[in-house]
Design a protein around this motif. Structure first.
Motif, PDB file in Angstrom:
ATOM      1  N   THR A  71       0.839  -1.220   0.000  1.00 26.76           N
ATOM      2  CA  THR A  71       0.000   0.000   0.000  1.00 26.76           C
ATOM      3  C   THR A  71       0.865   1.259   0.000  1.00 26.76           C
ATOM      4  OG1 THR A  71      -0.095  -0.375   2.391  1.00 26.76           O
ATOM      5  CG2 THR A  71      -2.068  -0.967   1.092  1.00 26.76           C
ATOM      6  N   PHE A 117      -0.209  -4.329  -7.132  1.00 25.66           N
ATOM      7  CA  PHE A 117      -0.530  -2.908  -7.330  1.00 25.66           C
ATOM      8  C   PHE A 117      -1.071  -2.696  -8.746  1.00 25.66           C
ATOM      9  CE2 PHE A 117       1.395   1.689  -7.198  1.00 25.66           C
ATOM     10  CZ  PHE A 117       0.150   2.230  -6.900  1.00 25.66           C
ATOM     11  N   MET A 136      -1.485  -6.497  -0.897  1.00 26.18           N
ATOM     12  CA  MET A 136      -0.913  -5.144  -0.762  1.00 26.18           C
ATOM     13  C   MET A 136      -0.771  -4.725   0.704  1.00 26.18           C
ATOM     14  SD  MET A 136      -0.571  -3.443  -3.801  1.00 26.18           S
ATOM     15  CE  MET A 136      -1.091  -1.759  -3.647  1.00 26.18           C
ATOM     16  N   GLU A 137      -1.529  -5.354   1.578  1.00 22.35           N
ATOM     17  CA  GLU A 137      -1.492  -4.937   3.000  1.00 22.35           C
ATOM     18  C   GLU A 137      -0.514  -5.772   3.814  1.00 22.35           C
ATOM     19  OE1 GLU A 137      -6.084  -3.189   3.184  1.00 22.35           O
ATOM     20  OE2 GLU A 137      -5.585  -5.085   4.202  1.00 22.35           O
TER      21      GLU A 137
END
Ligand code: P6P
Length: 368
Positions: free
Chosen positions: A186, A316, A333-334
Motif C-alpha cells: 500500500t 498494485f 498489498m497490506e
C-alpha cells in the motif's frame, strides 16, 4: 489529470513521463526513475533476445548460488548490475533491494545491515525493489521472462513497531526497516513490469491506472499501446501449477476443482493456461482476464513468490486495473514484509473469480 495527457496511443514513454511530470510536479522525480527503467528494459530486452546466439557472452551459469539457493545465470547477474547502475545514476534512489542481492544496498553498495554505513543523501527519496529477470531459467527455451520493479518513498521508518531508537540498537530487521525496504504494497508509489516475449511490453502504474507501452524497435522507443487498461471482471482461464494441487490447502483445491468442472460462480468450465513465468502469466491474465496464482502448499508453506519485489508490485498493477490480489485471507498489498526475501501465497486476477477464492477462505480456518 492523466486523461487529457495519456489517452493518446503512440505517445512515447519519454513524452508520457514528461507530461505527467508537468501536470504532477510532486511526482516529477519518479518520472526521472522511469527514464532509467526505460533504458534498462530496452537493454535487457536486447540481452535476452541475443542470449541464445553462440557468440553471446551471456549464455550459461555464473557459477554462483544466489540467496534464493538458485544457480545464478550469467544473465541474472548482468541484468541485476545493469538495473542497479541505471537506477543509481538517477540520483533519486536511496536504497535498492533485488532478488539477486542478499540484502538491500545503498547507492554505494553498503548492505543496509551495516546500518551505520547507510548513505542516503538529500534528494535520494526513493527505494527501488526489483526482480531483474524473473523466470530466467526459462530463457534458454525462448519462454517469456520479465523484470518486475516497485518504487517506494523513503518513509519515516518503523511504522512497523520496532523499538529501534537509533541505528546502533537495530537488529538486522530493524536496519532493513531503517533502510525503508520493508514496506507494505500500500506504500508503493509506482510499479512496473517489462515482459520480454513476442513483443517487449512495459506495463506501469503511478497509482492512477495501468498503461501498456510496446517497444517499437524501429525507433527504439516504448510507445503507448493500451492506455488505462482494465482487467475483465469475469474470466474462463485459471493459471496455476496444478502439479501441486493435492498439496494445496482445502479452500484452494475446492475453488480450482469447481472452475475445472464448471460449477463455480460463473457456471463456466475454465481452461488452464500456465507458462511458469510470472510476468508472462500475469500479463495474459491482465489482458484476457483470468486468475493467476501460486498458493501455499505442503512443500512451499509460504508459497514460492516473493512479497516485496514480485507479489506487491504485481498486485498494485492488478488492483489499479480493477482486479484483486489475495493470499486467501488477506489483501497482498497490506502484507508487511518481515524480511526482504519473504515468500507469500497469492492469487490475483479478475475480480469475480478472485472473490470466489476470498469467500472460500473466509469460511475456512486456513492459516492464510
Ligand atoms: P513453478 C519462475 O521461476 C518463478 O519464480 C515465477 O516466474 C513463476 O511464476 C514460478 O517461479 C513458477 O514456479 O514451481 O511452477 O515452476
Amino acid at each position: 489529470v492523466f486523461d487529457e495527457v495519456c489517452e493518446t496511443t503512440g505517445v512515447t514513454l519519454t513524452r508520457f513521463m514528461n507530461e505527467v511530470a508537468i501536470l504532477n510536479p510532486e511526482i516529477a522525480e519518479i518520472t526521472t526513475l522511469f527514464g532509467a527503467i526505460d533504458t534498462a528494459c530496452k537493454a535487457i530486452s536486447n540481452l535476452v533476445k541475443r542470449s541464445q546466439l553462440p557468440s553471446s557472452e551471456t549464455l550459461g551459469y555464473q557459477g554462483n548460488v544466489n540467496v534464493q539457493g538458485e544457480d545464478q545465470k550469467k544473465l541474472d547477474v548482468i541484468t541485476n548490475d545493469l538495473l542497479k547502475r541505471a537506477l543509481r545514476f538517477t540520483g533519486r534512489l536511496g536504497i535498492l533491494a533485488s532478488e539477486e542481492e542478499d540484502e538491500p544496498v545503498d547507492l554505494i553498495g553498503n548492505a543496509v545491515t551495516d546500518s551505520e554505513e547507510i548513505v542516503i543523501d538529500e534528494g535520494e527519496k526513493y527505494v527501488a525493489v526489483f526482480d531483474p529477470l524473473d523466470g530466467s531459467s526459462n530463457v534458454d527455451a525462448g519462454i517469456p521472462t520479465g523484470t518486475i520493479i516497485g518504487i517506494y518513498e523513503h518513509d519515516d521508518c518503523c511504522e512497523i513497531d520496532y523499538d529501534c531508537v537509533d541505528e546502533e540498537d537495530c537488529t538486522e530487521q530493524e536496519a532493513q526497516c531503517l533502510a525503508n525496504t520493508l514496506q507494505p504494497g500500500t506504500n508503493l508509489v509506482a510499479s512496473a513490469y517489462c515482459l520480454y516475449s513476442s513483443s517487449t511490453f512495459l506495463v506501469l502504474t503511478l497509482g492512477n491506472g495501468v498503461y501498456v507501452f510496446t517497444l517499437d524497435e524501429t525507433i527504439g522507443e516504448f510507445v503507448l499501446s493500451k492506455p488505462n487498461i482494465k482487467i475483465p471482471e469475469d474470466c474462463k482461464i485459471y493459471s496455476f501449477n496444478e502439479a501441486n494441487l493435492e498439496k494445496w490447502d482445502e479452500p484452494m483445491q475446492k475453488v480450482v476443482k469447481r472452475w475445472r468442472e464448471g460449477t463455480g460462480k460463473s457456471g463456466e468450465r475454465f481452461s488452464s493456461r500456465y507458462i511458469g513465468s510470472m510476468v508472462g502469466d500475469v500479463h495474459r491474465t491482465l489482458l484476457y482476464g483470468g486468475v493467476f496464482g501460486y498458493p501455499a502448499d505442503t512443500k512451499n508453506t509460504n508459497g514460492k513468490l516473493r512479497l516485496l519485489y514480485e507479489g506487491a508490485p504485481m498486485s498494485f498493477i492488478m488492483e489499479q486495473a480493477g482486479g484483486l490480489s489475495t493470499t486467501g485471507k488477506r489483501r497482498v498489498m497490506e502484507c508487511v514484509p518481515e524480511y526482504v526475501h519473504q515468500r507469500i501465497p497469492l492469487v490475483m486476477g479478475s475480480k469475480n473469480a478472485v472473490q470466489e477464492v476470498i469467500d472460500e477462505y473466509a469460511e475456512s480456518d486456513s492459516a492464510y
